[in-house]
Design a protein around this motif. Structure first.
Motif, short mmCIF file in Angstrom:
data_model
loop_
_atom_site.label_atom_id
_atom_site.label_comp_id
_atom_site.label_asym_id
_atom_site.label_seq_id
_atom_site.Cartn_x
_atom_site.Cartn_y
_atom_site.Cartn_z
N GLU A 36 2.45 1.61 -3.50
CA GLU A 36 1.45 2.11 -4.46
C GLU A 36 1.07 3.40 -4.46
O GLU A 36 0.71 4.08 -5.30
CB GLU A 36 0.19 0.88 -4.45
N ARG A 37 1.15 3.77 -3.11
CA ARG A 37 0.67 5.46 -2.62
C ARG A 37 1.75 6.16 -3.48
O ARG A 37 1.36 7.16 -4.13
CB ARG A 37 0.49 5.56 -1.25
N VAL A 55 -8.40 -5.59 -5.02
CA VAL A 55 -8.89 -4.84 -3.59
C VAL A 55 -9.91 -5.74 -2.63
O VAL A 55 -9.62 -5.92 -1.55
CB VAL A 55 -9.61 -3.46 -3.96
N GLY A 78 1.11 6.40 -7.15
CA GLY A 78 0.06 6.88 -7.41
C GLY A 78 -0.84 5.74 -8.29
O GLY A 78 -1.54 6.20 -9.39
N MET A 79 -0.60 4.60 -7.97
CA MET A 79 -1.35 3.30 -8.66
C MET A 79 -2.40 2.83 -8.00
O MET A 79 -2.53 2.72 -6.78
CB MET A 79 -0.11 2.23 -8.46
N GLU A 80 -3.40 2.76 -9.04
CA GLU A 80 -4.71 1.94 -8.63
C GLU A 80 -4.68 0.59 -9.02
O GLU A 80 -4.49 0.25 -9.97
CB GLU A 80 -5.84 2.78 -9.61
N VAL A 81 -5.12 -0.13 -8.04
CA VAL A 81 -5.06 -1.79 -8.20
C VAL A 81 -6.57 -1.98 -8.72
O VAL A 81 -7.64 -1.44 -8.30
CB VAL A 81 -4.52 -2.51 -6.93
N LEU A 90 0.86 -1.26 -0.03
CA LEU A 90 0.17 -0.16 0.04
C LEU A 90 0.91 1.21 -0.10
O LEU A 90 0.36 2.34 -0.51
CB LEU A 90 -0.97 0.09 0.96
N GLY A 119 0.69 -3.46 -6.83
CA GLY A 119 -0.24 -3.54 -8.03
C GLY A 119 -1.28 -4.68 -7.95
O GLY A 119 -2.09 -4.52 -8.92
N TYR A 161 -9.59 1.79 4.31
CA TYR A 161 -8.57 1.52 3.15
C TYR A 161 -9.16 -0.04 2.49
O TYR A 161 -10.01 -0.43 3.01
CB TYR A 161 -7.04 1.09 3.61
N GLN A 209 -1.52 -5.23 -11.78
CA GLN A 209 -1.11 -4.41 -12.88
C GLN A 209 0.07 -4.87 -13.24
O GLN A 209 1.09 -5.33 -12.51
CB GLN A 209 -0.83 -3.04 -12.17
N GLU A 218 -10.05 -3.84 -9.16
CA GLU A 218 -11.14 -3.95 -7.92
C GLU A 218 -11.23 -5.43 -7.49
O GLU A 218 -11.43 -5.63 -6.22
CB GLU A 218 -12.48 -3.65 -8.63
#
Length: 380
Positions: free
Chosen positions: A93-94, A105, A97-100, A90, A167, A245, A300, A102
């Protein structure tokens, strides 16, 4: 080993005795040493002496890349390996600036709660054992084994899962796994009543724990105590609800924060036991959501050499034993410039300096066991 201020002839009246408890290895907790000053059977002062299991993980982080540090991070609390990994990824990834995806998650949330149940079951079984009751640990390990099989099938590991990746997750879930996981959660929930009745219904257990080792809210805040121990003293704080989170912000009524006000050994055990039921409810909610999601990626694609941009961030999670945080400083290289670990047990164990003084030696084990710590999490 004992040290006294008197001669060989025997203890004079009113003479304090310094007693070292440890550093032997009391099974699930790890190698801990307590330096007690006793006045007869009553403890006057207590000093936890730590560091026997220190392996320099924070320094080793600086010599490993962002894929390799996951292996180092998942070992300090060996009962919460998946949650330990989670904080690291986490943080990275922060920084990126990465979005994993759904699916990742919700799967992470599910596995984190199954790991929470595994952690709690160990203490729910071992704590009565430390007070002289052997049967609960057989039940706890029976239920742990069912969940271990589920976690082993999905990750390949029984303790150190190494399933998180920057990712997302290592790979998708095996075919039919969610159905087997749902059946296992149902079986474990059905069997939890054995621990409820056998332990909480035991008048000897209640006699050994009620009113013993009371931790005040003031001391909780003063020592930075967190997790089930803090909530047993009436501190109503849980990161999953208060700073959501992963998918915790979307769970609705499945996520309940369990608290007590007594702050004694019994309250800490009750919180841990009820939290286990809540974690099983959350696991069911996650399985329901995963069943609704369309097929899709679980991670990712990453470059061959992963570098975090220059800067710093702090990511913390509600681990089974309390707040677990990683402060990451990057200079734009493939390894962290600094990765500081804030582990739950390190703060929690310091409260023994106020919990033990004034109590009897006979109550020491009851208090010590109710702190639900792992020494690897203390020593890092």
């Amino acid at each position: 080993m004992t040290e006294t201020t008197i001669g060989i002839g025997g203890a004079a009246e009113g003479t304090d005795m310094v007693l070292n408890i440890g550093p032997q290895h009391p099974s699930t907790h790890g190698v801990l040493r307590l330096r007690l000053v006793l006045d007869g059977e009553r403890i006057r002062s207590a000093e936890p002496i730590i560091g026997y299991m220190h392996r320099g993980a924070e320094k080793l982080f600086e010599a490993r890349d962002y894929r390799q540090i996951i292996m180092l991070a998942n070992r300090h609390d060996w009962l919460s390996a998946f949650s330990n990994e989670l904080g690291v990824v986490l943080a990275v990834e922060r920084m990126l600036g990465m979005e994993v995806p759904e699916r990742a998650v919700w799967t992470r949330t599910l596995l984190a709660e199954l790991n929470r149940v595994l952690n709690h079951l160990m203490f729910l079984g071992s704590y009565p054992l430390e007070l002289g009751g052997i049967t609960p640990i057989f039940y706890a390990f029976t239920e742990r084994e069912e969940l271990q099989q589920v976690m082993e099938e999905v990750s390949g590991g029984r303790m150190h899962y190494m399933f998180n990746r920057v990712g997302g997750l290592k790979e998708d879930l095996p075919n039919g796994w969610t159905g087997r996981a749902r059946a296992t959660v149902a079986r474990v929930r059905a069997q939890m009543g054995r621990i409820d009745d056998l332990v909480l219904g035991n008048e000897i257990f209640r006699g050994r724990t009620r009113g013993v080792g009371v931790l005040s809210q003031r001391d909780v805040h003063g020592f930075g105590v967190s997790g089930p121990i803090a909530r047993a003293s009436g501190v109503d704080f849980d990161l999953r609800r208060d700073e959501p989170y992963l998918a915790y912000g979307e769970l609705g009524g499945a996520l309940r924060v369990v608290t007590r006000t007594e702050g004694d050994c019994l309250a800490r055990f009750e919180v841990l036991l009820e939290q286990t039921h809540v974690a099983l409810d959350i696991a069911d909610a996650c399985l329901d959501r995963l069943a609704e999601l369309p097929p899709g990626p679980i991670n990712q694609r990453l470059p061959k050499v992963l570098k975090a941009p220059e800067g710093h961030t702090y990511a913390w999670t509600e681990n089974p034993l309390g707040l677990n945080g990683y402060y990451l400083v990057s200079k734009g290289e493939k390894t962290p410039h600094r990765l500081k670990l804030r582990s739950a047990s390190f703060n929690n164990i310091q409260a023994l300096t106020v919990l033990l003084p004034g109590t009897l030696v006979a109550d020491m084990v009851a208090i010590l066991g109710s702190m639900f710590f792992v020494v690897g999490d203390v020593d890092k």
